[in-house]
Design an enzyme around this catalytic site. Structure first.
Site, PDB file in Angstrom:
ATOM      1  CE  LYS A 214      -3.611   2.210   2.820  1.00 21.81           C
ATOM      2  NZ  LYS A 214      -3.021   3.267   3.640  1.00 21.81           N
ATOM      3  CG  HIS A 238      -0.608   6.837   4.645  1.00 20.13           C
ATOM      4  ND1 HIS A 238       0.119   5.681   4.720  1.00 20.13           N
ATOM      5  CD2 HIS A 238      -1.207   6.965   5.861  1.00 20.13           C
ATOM      6  CE1 HIS A 238      -0.013   5.150   5.929  1.00 20.13           C
ATOM      7  NE2 HIS A 238      -0.822   5.919   6.635  1.00 20.13           N
ATOM      8  N   GLY A 270      -7.987   7.284  -1.755  1.00 21.63           N
ATOM      9  CA  GLY A 270      -7.658   8.706  -1.698  1.00 21.63           C
ATOM     10  C   GLY A 270      -8.775   9.560  -2.265  1.00 21.63           C
ATOM     11  N   GLY A 271      -9.571  10.139  -1.387  1.00 22.24           N
ATOM     12  CA  GLY A 271     -10.583  11.102  -1.814  1.00 22.24           C
ATOM     13  C   GLY A 271     -11.845  10.513  -2.413  1.00 22.24           C
ATOM     14  N   GLY A 292     -11.418   5.917   3.462  1.00 22.39           N
ATOM     15  CA  GLY A 292     -10.905   6.153   4.813  1.00 22.39           C
ATOM     16  C   GLY A 292     -11.778   7.083   5.634  1.00 22.39           C
TER      17      GLY A 292
END
Ligand SMILES: Cc1cc2nc3c(=O)[nH]c(=O)nc-3n(C[C@H](O)[C@H](O)[C@H](O)COP(=O)(O)O)c2cc1C
Length: 348
Positions: A214, A238, A270-271, A292
């Site tokens: 990752k 990240h 991411g986003g 996330g």
């Protein structure tokens, strides 16, 4: 416990006061905290670039077609997943969330919420042993439905943790290689380091579990991951928390997927904030995505049910996006669903 996403977010706004504003769209523009906290590192540019890179792509509305039913399921790492949206590792409650949830609670909410939704969660690692322990315990409770992400520690330490992952029943094990410069690990006297292809090969050979790397952001690292025998990579910066001024993941994904997508499973995060964002990542070459911060908010506001509801809401949204772009199943999703926004200078 609130049953609607709006109620869950309202509850989270109270619980996260001073840490996260729970903005209508989590885009890194108003974060009250960086690292530690919920925001991005340094200027926050890497976090915001994730959002911008996804926004740079537009989708082609197509409604004269025969794809009337949408099937979102896929096989990943031996599991049949209900949809291609997984929970990313979000850990470190003492530092990032001022201890407002226990590490065990947060890990359980993520892992069980994702499992109940028919998906999978990743769990985290950090300087305090409680992070890894909480993740492994949650994965065990969920009958192995979760994947621990180990920091790029000293190799023997990684192997020791891989053994623990094997015992937990996890279907795979991951290393967040982009944490090679993580200050809070180094301050705590824990070695983290960049890995050579030879080190990755030794780690991959040390376990029968598939190894996922990752934090891949370049074709060169993706090719090194393949050479080292990794089973999958996650194109990730990240969540903009590793290095300031990295590009958005959606900007680098197409080149990486084109280079290694036929040799290795490519995932991305991411986003990702909506079903259309998931559709875009898949059209750019990802097999599945990780989410996330929106799930951290859902966990604070609604626990296991909150995580489940947030994931299912994204999946419902993805089904509509597929229907309106002429896609019946995930294999139908390709570059044809995207109209590149020339203003951003993006090329597929
Ligand atoms: C508070 C917080 C803690 C995180 N902890 C970890 C971790 O322990 N291990 C890891 O690999 N990634 C960690 N991440 C990164 C996420 O797994 C993921 O890559 C990122 O959040 C995805 O971007 P998004 O939040 O915009 O969806 C963390 C992210 C946040 C916001």
């Amino acid at each position: 416990m609130p049953q609607s996403l709006a109620g869950i977010r309202e509850q989270a706004r109270v619980k996260l006061r001073g840490i996260c504003h729970v903005c209508p769209v989590c885009d890194g523009r108003r974060c009250p905290t960086g690292l530690p906290g919920m925001g991005g590192i340094g200027s926050g540019a890497s976090f915001r670039n994730n959002i911008k890179a996804l926004a740079a792509y537009q989708v082609n509305l197509r409604v004269l077609h025969d794809r009337k039913d949408q099937n979102l399921s896929l096989n990943l790492l031996g599991y049949k997943l209900t949809f291609p949206i997984l929970a990313a590792a979000v850990a470190g409650t003492r530092v990032n969330f001022q201890g407002r949830l226990d590490e065990e609670e947060l890990a359980r909410y993520f892992v069980l919420g994702a499992a109940e939704a028919g998906s999978l969660a990743f769990t985290g690692d950090g300087p305090l042993p409680e992070l890894m322990e909480a993740g492994l315990a949650a994965i065990k409770t969920a009958g192995g439905r979760g994947i621990p992400v180990i920091k790029p520690r000293e190799d023997q330490e990684i192997i020791n943790l891989i053994r623990r992952a094997e015992d937990s029943g996890a279907p795979a094990v991951a290393i967040d290689i982009d944490a090679a410069g993580l200050v809070n690990m180094m301050r705590a006297g824990k070695l983290v380091e960049p890995k050579t292809v030879e080190q990755i090969a030794r780690l991959a050979a040390a376990t029968p579990l598939p190894l996922i790397l990752k934090g891949v952001m370049t074709v060169a690292d993706a090719e090194a991951a393949v050479a080292g025998g990794a089973a999958a990579i996650i194109v990730s910066n990240h969540g903009g928390r590793a290095l300031d001024h990295t590009p958005g993941t959606a900007a680098v994904l197409p080149q990486i997927a084109a280079a290694v997508g036929d040799k290795i499973s490519v995932l991305a995060d991411g986003g990702v904030r909506s079903g259309v964002d998931v559709l875009k990542m898949l059209a750019l070459g990802a097999r599945a995505v990780l989410v996330g911060r929106p799930l951290a908010i859902a966990a604070f506001g609604g626990g296991i049910a909150g995580v489940r509801l947030q994931l299912e809401s994204l999946a419902d949204d993805l089904a509509v996006a597929m229907r309106l772009t002429g896609c019946g199943d995930l294999a139908d999703i390709g570059p044809q669903v995207l109209r590149v926004n020339e203003a951003w200078g993006v090329r597929l």
